[in-house]
Design a protein around this motif. Structure first.
Motif, PDB file in Angstrom:
ATOM      1  N   ASN A   5       0.859  -1.183   0.000  1.00 52.44           N
ATOM      2  CA  ASN A   5       0.000   0.000   0.000  1.00 52.44           C
ATOM      3  C   ASN A   5       0.894   1.231   0.000  1.00 52.44           C
ATOM      4  O   ASN A   5       1.999   1.197   0.559  1.00 52.44           O
ATOM      5  CB  ASN A   5      -0.924   0.006   1.219  1.00 52.44           C
ATOM      6  N   TYR A   6       0.407   2.303  -0.632  1.00 55.35           N
ATOM      7  CA  TYR A   6       1.218   3.494  -0.808  1.00 55.35           C
ATOM      8  C   TYR A   6       0.432   4.758  -0.487  1.00 55.35           C
ATOM      9  O   TYR A   6      -0.792   4.809  -0.638  1.00 55.35           O
ATOM     10  CB  TYR A   6       1.701   3.582  -2.260  1.00 55.35           C
ATOM     11  N   ARG A  19       2.157   6.915  -5.045  1.00 51.31           N
ATOM     12  CA  ARG A  19       1.631   5.758  -5.769  1.00 51.31           C
ATOM     13  C   ARG A  19       1.919   5.894  -7.247  1.00 51.31           C
ATOM     14  O   ARG A  19       1.700   6.934  -7.854  1.00 51.31           O
ATOM     15  CB  ARG A  19       0.127   5.619  -5.521  1.00 51.31           C
ATOM     16  N   GLY A  20       2.432   4.818  -7.830  1.00 49.64           N
ATOM     17  CA  GLY A  20       2.798   4.828  -9.240  1.00 49.64           C
ATOM     18  C   GLY A  20       4.245   5.220  -9.472  1.00 49.64           C
ATOM     19  O   GLY A  20       4.764   5.022 -10.586  1.00 49.64           O
ATOM     20  N   ARG A  21       4.902   5.777  -8.454  1.00 45.70           N
ATOM     21  CA  ARG A  21       6.311   6.174  -8.593  1.00 45.70           C
ATOM     22  C   ARG A  21       7.223   5.361  -7.697  1.00 45.70           C
ATOM     23  O   ARG A  21       8.380   5.117  -8.049  1.00 45.70           O
ATOM     24  CB  ARG A  21       6.469   7.665  -8.257  1.00 45.70           C
ATOM     25  N   PHE A  22       6.730   4.964  -6.533  1.00 45.88           N
ATOM     26  CA  PHE A  22       7.528   4.216  -5.560  1.00 45.88           C
ATOM     27  C   PHE A  22       7.059   2.763  -5.522  1.00 45.88           C
ATOM     28  O   PHE A  22       5.856   2.478  -5.687  1.00 45.88           O
ATOM     29  CB  PHE A  22       7.387   4.807  -4.169  1.00 45.88           C
ATOM     30  N   THR A  23       8.003   1.863  -5.243  1.00 43.34           N
ATOM     31  CA  THR A  23       7.683   0.445  -5.090  1.00 43.34           C
ATOM     32  C   THR A  23       8.412  -0.119  -3.883  1.00 43.34           C
ATOM     33  O   THR A  23       9.640  -0.019  -3.809  1.00 43.34           O
ATOM     34  CB  THR A  23       8.067  -0.351  -6.340  1.00 43.34           C
ATOM     35  N   ASN A  39      11.111   6.272  -8.206  1.00 49.70           N
ATOM     36  CA  ASN A  39      11.291   6.776  -9.566  1.00 49.70           C
ATOM     37  C   ASN A  39      10.592   8.112  -9.743  1.00 49.70           C
ATOM     38  O   ASN A  39       9.705   8.473  -8.966  1.00 49.70           O
ATOM     39  CB  ASN A  39      10.728   5.763 -10.578  1.00 49.70           C
ATOM     40  N   ASN A  40      10.995   8.824 -10.784  1.00 47.28           N
ATOM     41  CA  ASN A  40      10.383  10.127 -11.098  1.00 47.28           C
ATOM     42  C   ASN A  40      10.307  11.005  -9.848  1.00 47.28           C
ATOM     43  O   ASN A  40       9.251  11.545  -9.503  1.00 47.28           O
ATOM     44  CB  ASN A  40       8.989   9.927 -11.685  1.00 47.28           C
TER      45      ASN A  40
END
Length: 116
Positions: A59-60, A65-69, A84-85
């Motif tokens: 969960n983010y 969300r969509g940039r970190f993992t 990222n980004n």
């Protein structure tokens, strides 16, 4: 004694990427949940950025969300945060956090600065 040690922070330009690592030791159970928090300059509260549960659910925060993992390698007791980004507003000290047996443990943090 549970210990968490973060690494991988640094200075990066907007749009760039960083991989944060958290080395965990002293945790008897190899499967555990873990979180990444951050504390921005001038702010007292830490913000929950990403979470991974013991079953692997992630969960983010909306802001990442969509940039970190977030990911975890149970064999090596590592937790990662791929970023990222990156944006200037991502500038903060990033902390690894692991709840174990009713207690919560924190690392010392790693500084991430996003600036041109």
């Amino acid at each position: 004694q549970v210990q968490l040690v973060e690494s991988g922070g640094g200075l990066v330009q907007p749009g760039g990427s960083l991989l944060l690592s958290c080395a965990a030791s002293g945790i008897s159970n190899s499967i555990y949940s873990a979180n990444w928090y951050r504390q921005a300059p001038g702010k007292q509260q830490r913000e929950l950025v990403a979470r991974i549960t013991s079953t692997g659910f992630t969960n983010y925060a909306d802001s990442v969300r969509g940039r970190f993992t977030i990911s975890r390698d149970t064999a090596s007791s590592m937790v990662y945060l791929q970023m990222n980004n990156l944006k200037p507003e991502d500038t903060a000290v990033y902390f690894c956090n692991v709840p174990v047996s009713g207690a919560t443990y924190w690392g010392q943090g790693t500084q991430v600065t996003v600036s041109s």
